[in-house]
Design a protein around this motif. Sequence first.
Motif, PDB file in Angstrom:
ATOM      1  N   ALA A  30       0.723  -1.064  -0.066  1.00 39.72           N
ATOM      2  CA  ALA A  30       0.081   0.014   0.528  1.00 39.72           C
ATOM      3  C   ALA A  30       1.038   1.250  -0.169  1.00 39.72           C
ATOM      4  O   ALA A  30       0.608   2.440   0.170  1.00 39.72           O
ATOM      5  N   GLN A  31       2.063   0.948   0.094  1.00 39.68           N
ATOM      6  CA  GLN A  31       2.864   2.502  -0.173  1.00 39.68           C
ATOM      7  C   GLN A  31       2.567   3.220  -1.524  1.00 39.68           C
ATOM      8  O   GLN A  31       2.971   3.232  -2.445  1.00 39.68           O
ATOM      9  N   THR A  32       2.805   4.253  -0.979  1.00 38.10           N
ATOM     10  CA  THR A  32       2.967   5.686  -2.293  1.00 38.10           C
ATOM     11  C   THR A  32       4.021   5.433  -3.011  1.00 38.10           C
ATOM     12  O   THR A  32       4.103   5.769  -3.809  1.00 38.10           O
ATOM     13  N   TYR A  33       4.927   4.812  -2.358  1.00 40.80           N
ATOM     14  CA  TYR A  33       6.617   5.244  -3.360  1.00 40.80           C
ATOM     15  C   TYR A  33       6.382   3.628  -4.046  1.00 40.80           C
ATOM     16  O   TYR A  33       6.329   2.752  -2.697  1.00 40.80           O
ATOM     17  N   ALA A  93       7.087  -9.270  11.254  1.00 43.46           N
ATOM     18  CA  ALA A  93       6.451  -9.820  10.169  1.00 43.46           C
ATOM     19  C   ALA A  93       5.303  -9.772  11.056  1.00 43.46           C
ATOM     20  O   ALA A  93       3.959  -9.830  10.255  1.00 43.46           O
ATOM     21  N   ASP A  94       5.630  -8.876  12.531  1.00 43.36           N
ATOM     22  CA  ASP A  94       3.781  -8.841  12.471  1.00 43.36           C
ATOM     23  C   ASP A  94       3.885  -7.597  12.868  1.00 43.36           C
ATOM     24  O   ASP A  94       2.992  -6.944  14.059  1.00 43.36           O
ATOM     25  N   ASP A  95       4.324  -6.169  12.694  1.00 42.48           N
ATOM     26  CA  ASP A  95       4.578  -4.677  12.512  1.00 42.48           C
ATOM     27  C   ASP A  95       3.769  -4.092  11.311  1.00 42.48           C
ATOM     28  O   ASP A  95       3.414  -5.154   9.899  1.00 42.48           O
ATOM     29  N   ARG A  96       3.255  -3.634  11.260  1.00 41.14           N
ATOM     30  CA  ARG A  96       3.384  -2.300  10.360  1.00 41.14           C
ATOM     31  C   ARG A  96       2.962  -1.145   9.949  1.00 41.14           C
ATOM     32  O   ARG A  96       3.818   0.011  10.790  1.00 41.14           O
ATOM     33  N   PHE A  97       3.795  -0.536   8.472  1.00 42.19           N
ATOM     34  CA  PHE A  97       4.520   0.886   8.172  1.00 42.19           C
ATOM     35  C   PHE A  97       2.928   1.816   7.759  1.00 42.19           C
ATOM     36  O   PHE A  97       2.194   0.776   6.681  1.00 42.19           O
ATOM     37  N   HIS A  98       2.477   2.890   8.174  1.00 39.07           N
ATOM     38  CA  HIS A  98       1.802   3.689   7.231  1.00 39.07           C
ATOM     39  C   HIS A  98       1.988   3.787   5.840  1.00 39.07           C
ATOM     40  O   HIS A  98       3.279   4.181   6.124  1.00 39.07           O
ATOM     41  N   SER A  99       1.025   4.096   5.304  1.00 40.64           N
ATOM     42  CA  SER A  99       1.419   4.237   3.188  1.00 40.64           C
ATOM     43  C   SER A  99       2.231   5.203   3.585  1.00 40.64           C
ATOM     44  O   SER A  99       2.698   4.807   2.238  1.00 40.64           O
ATOM     45  N   THR A 100       2.139   6.060   3.535  1.00 39.78           N
ATOM     46  CA  THR A 100       3.059   6.738   3.231  1.00 39.78           C
ATOM     47  C   THR A 100       4.894   7.364   3.641  1.00 39.78           C
ATOM     48  O   THR A 100       5.348   8.124   3.628  1.00 39.78           O
ATOM     49  N   PHE A 101       5.192   6.278   4.528  1.00 42.00           N
ATOM     50  CA  PHE A 101       6.472   6.452   5.214  1.00 42.00           C
ATOM     51  C   PHE A 101       7.326   6.232   4.529  1.00 42.00           C
ATOM     52  O   PHE A 101       8.527   7.292   4.471  1.00 42.00           O
ATOM     53  N   LEU A 102       7.862   5.090   3.319  1.00 40.07           N
ATOM     54  CA  LEU A 102       8.934   5.472   2.460  1.00 40.07           C
ATOM     55  C   LEU A 102       8.442   7.052   1.678  1.00 40.07           C
ATOM     56  O   LEU A 102       9.587   7.442   1.222  1.00 40.07           O
TER      57      LEU A 102
END
Length: 284
Positions: A30-33, A93-102
Amino acid sequence: MNRKPGLVSVVIPFYNHGRFLMEAIDSILAQTYRDFEVIVVDDGSDDPQSLAVLEAIRIPQVSIHRKSNGHLASARNYGIQRSRGELILTLDADDRFHSTFLEKAVPILENNPDVGVVTCHVIRFGSKTGLDGHIWRPKGGTVSDFLIENNCCGNALFRYRCWEDAGGYDEELRGFEDWDFWIGVTEHGWRIHAIPEVLFDYRDTPGSLLKTAKRHRPDLMKKIVENHLETYRSRVADVIFRMELGRDAVITEQASRIAMRSLPCRIGNALLAPVKWARRRPWS
């Protein structure tokens, strides 16, 4: 191997986390980058459900690599060795980045040649202890900022060169591997930048590696100091100064708690309670 500029290699160590893996992968998809590859390293999983999840993955940007169990540091090194990107992003493997991090982190590395790592603020979720929503705000910094506390999330974006400079993750450590790694990175002059925004979700589970590491903190800290002995020796005064600052903060907090429990304070709070209530009431 020639590294591809701009490509982010996302390395996800995996050990029996079948329930959560797709959430972690989806947070990258889902990353925007969009210039990334995902490398899942199965570190000897033996849970049938988790193995079934791995077998079912059919995503072009995601590759699965299998190895015998060697713990987190070993899995991260294994994945980075098989990556193609100039930039590395670690993700448990059990965590998440928000979609705009990269989208926000990559330009910081591109525009600041002295910055080797980009981290962000972290929010806790999935807790069974009422800590959901707790926010950790790592400050980043230089080597002096990492000698008595870790100021960078273990899941962060960094240059492949930083991994080379630090000699990879110490595979003998069974906890605080990331903290040891950040010291190794900053020893080589790299600065760690912290985005002052919550862009990472940390899942709080009963058997998390972080909780296990905290139970063995003295032994782990001894190993970290031994790994970076010359750095600690050359900064003894700085280490003691920062420890004393931390001690003063603890004493101040304890004194504040004691004062809040004192009889005069309780009486004062009781007298002010009607005023506070009136201020909160939405009078028409």
